[in-house]
Design an enzyme around this catalytic site. Sequence first.
Site, PDB file in Angstrom:
ATOM      1  NE  ARG A 191      27.767  51.720  31.693  1.00  0.00           N
ATOM      2  CZ  ARG A 191      27.723  52.988  31.285  1.00  0.00           C
ATOM      3  NH1 ARG A 191      27.348  53.942  32.133  1.00  0.00           N
ATOM      4  NH2 ARG A 191      28.054  53.312  30.051  1.00  0.00           N
ATOM      5  CD  GLN A 235      53.100  35.858  39.622  1.00  0.00           C
ATOM      6  OE1 GLN A 235      52.677  36.014  38.478  1.00  0.00           O
ATOM      7  NE2 GLN A 235      54.374  35.832  39.901  1.00  0.00           N
ATOM      8  CD  GLU A 269      26.371  46.029  29.155  1.00  0.00           C
ATOM      9  OE1 GLU A 269      25.850  46.655  30.092  1.00  0.00           O
ATOM     10  OE2 GLU A 269      25.928  44.955  28.721  1.00  0.00           O
ATOM     11  CG  HIS A 308      55.293  29.338  51.103  1.00  0.00           C
ATOM     12  ND1 HIS A 308      56.417  29.165  51.874  1.00  0.00           N
ATOM     13  CD2 HIS A 308      55.169  28.209  50.371  1.00  0.00           C
ATOM     14  CE1 HIS A 308      56.958  27.980  51.619  1.00  0.00           C
ATOM     15  NE2 HIS A 308      56.207  27.373  50.718  1.00  0.00           N
ATOM     16  CD  GLN A 309      53.994  35.328  57.138  1.00  0.00           C
ATOM     17  OE1 GLN A 309      54.779  36.251  56.910  1.00  0.00           O
ATOM     18  NE2 GLN A 309      53.597  35.034  58.359  1.00  0.00           N
TER      19      GLN A 309
END
Length: 383
Positions: A243, A336, A363, A278-279
């Site tokens: 893991r 995005q 797992e 761009h924020q």
Amino acid sequence: MAYDREITQELISVIARFVEEKLRPIEAQVGEDDAVPEAIINQMKELGLFGLTVPIKYGGLDLTMEVECLVAFEFGRTSPAFSSCFGTNVGIGSQGLILFGSEAQKQKYLPQIASGELVTSFCLTEAEAGSDSAAVQTRAQRVGDHYVLTGSKRYITNADRAGLFTVMARTDADVKGAKGVTAFLVERDSPGLSVGKPEKKMGQQGAHICDVYFDAVKVPVENRLGEEGAGFKLAMQVLDRGRLHIASVCVGLAERLISDSLNYALKRQQFGKPICEHQLIQAMLADSKTEAYAAKAMILDAARLKDGDQSITLEAAAAKYYASEMVGRVADRAVQILGGAGYVVDYGIERLYRDVRIFRIYEGTSQIQQIVIAREMIKAAKG
Ligand code: CAA
């Protein structure tokens, strides 16, 4: 084994170069062919990747958990199908043998595992035993000096290439749950053992999973791993390490996705300026960076605890839970940020978006990690 900083750094830079120069250029091809070229697998063997965690006396590199995680960060920067080629040899396919095998078993199998000549698979999951892995139904009946295995295993990574399977089977039909389970080393050419066709999957093309069938497979007693009834705990301990390895691959992939998103945002112009100005794009980049950094810090902390011989059941579950969920969010933001290009095959982001989905499932699902974490907290509180 602890290597000094210089050797570790050299190993990491050799791997980083291999990933950058040999693997990244063929990612799309591997995705289309659903196969990693044999020539690449041979180069992985030459680099010693199949033996990263095998003790030196059996031909491996015996990396500490921390260095194994550093290596996995680097391999995370490309399609996970590549690290899957040697992943079972480094992790779930060999750790049962390394932790609990007899000297004779280790001498017989570990040198070939370290060289990559022998690929290993971990056979725990069954059709009716997924998250509830103590419910395994595959039977192992003792008959004289051998056991007879009957049953089947599901979605087994690398089963199509494996020469050795670590199989969890029920030796005591009267004992339900974990205590009736025993682990075995089963060779591929054992009569009665067969492997199904690779499944068609959502992502990670090039990494294969298949069902494995046991039709009265005779396994000699000397191939039992540990004592009768100890197989479930063995599997859980193997998964603790696995893991943390998966969490590290998630961090590497998140860093790759962040770098691809940032490079795109630096160049792509909208409203008269690069979109990185761009924020709202900045917010997505910042969230991804912060979360990847948090996951990395968790993993390194857990790895150091493991190297200090402490139990990391809680920490490995927490790292896997957080990192696999994190890379899902990072991949979603990457799509995005790239907008339409993120959805188009040529840019490769949609492929990675599909690839990362399984990290929240195999797992141990995120829900299982939550259960493990809470149980460990309650156990510690009760003392
Ligand atoms: N280390 C050592 N011992 C452990 C342990 C660990 N990490 N976890 C459990 N144990 C011990 C327990 O202490 C207990 O021992 P005692 O009986 O002596 O007290 C015993 O094992 C049974 O444990 P539980 O009672 O907790 O067992 P459970 O049936 O309630 O289930 C579970 C526990 C956490 C849900 C477990 O079944 C689990 O982790 N499930 C998910 C399975 C999983 O990750 N499957 C993935 C398969 S591999 C894979 O994905 C392959 C691939 O190809 C990628």
